[in-house]
Write a protein that holds these residues in place. Structure first.
Motif, PDB file in Angstrom:
ATOM      1  N   ASP A   1       0.962  -0.986  -0.081  1.00  0.00           N
ATOM      2  CA  ASP A   1      -0.396   0.687  -0.310  1.00  0.00           C
ATOM      3  C   ASP A   1       1.024   1.069   0.170  1.00  0.00           C
ATOM      4  OD1 ASP A   1       0.706   0.157   2.487  1.00  0.00           O
ATOM      5  OD2 ASP A   1      -0.834  -0.658   3.758  1.00  0.00           O
ATOM      6  N   ASN A   2       0.700   2.018  -0.603  1.00  0.00           N
ATOM      7  CA  ASN A   2       0.938   3.606   0.456  1.00  0.00           C
ATOM      8  C   ASN A   2       1.935   4.084   1.304  1.00  0.00           C
ATOM      9  OD1 ASN A   2      -0.211   4.401  -2.560  1.00  0.00           O
ATOM     10  ND2 ASN A   2      -2.045   5.967  -1.702  1.00  0.00           N
ATOM     11  N   GLN A   3       1.915   2.999   1.762  1.00  0.00           N
ATOM     12  CA  GLN A   3       2.496   3.210   3.219  1.00  0.00           C
ATOM     13  C   GLN A   3       3.830   1.855   3.731  1.00  0.00           C
ATOM     14  OE1 GLN A   3      -0.692   3.506   3.913  1.00  0.00           O
ATOM     15  NE2 GLN A   3      -0.699   5.716   3.896  1.00  0.00           N
ATOM     16  N   GLY A   4       3.945   1.679   2.382  1.00  0.00           N
ATOM     17  CA  GLY A   4       4.820   0.280   2.303  1.00  0.00           C
ATOM     18  C   GLY A   4       4.296  -0.908   2.953  1.00  0.00           C
TER      19      GLY A   4
END
Length: 84
Positions: free
Chosen positions: A59-62
């Motif tokens: 996801d966008n946060q890793g």
């Protein structure tokens, strides 16, 4: 003692032409490489969708997230896949 060799023409121009040709070759190879990766990715997602399976993505946060292959097939390629 070494003899000096005379080079005809402008060597710098020839070197620049060679560099441009090499860069064009590298770009062509890279393009084919990416096209192959795209085909492999599509085949993998399609096969997973047929088996009603999921893929693990970031996801966008890793972090990781499990996404149904059917959903990816629809979002990325606009296709709907029936299960086996």
């Amino acid at each position: 003692m070494r003899k000096s060799i005379e080079v005809s023409g402008n060597r710098k121009d020839k070197d620049m032409d060679n560099m441009e040709n090499n860069n064009a070759d590298i770009r062509q190879i890279a393009k084919k490489w990416h096209e192959g990766l795209d085909l492999a990715e599509y085949a993998m997602i399609k096969e997973k969708a047929l088996k009603n399976d999921s893929l693990v993505m970031t996801d966008n946060q890793g972090g990781t997230v499990k996404v149904p292959a059917k959903e990816l097939l629809k979002i990325i390629y606009g296709e709907e896949q029936k299960s086996e």
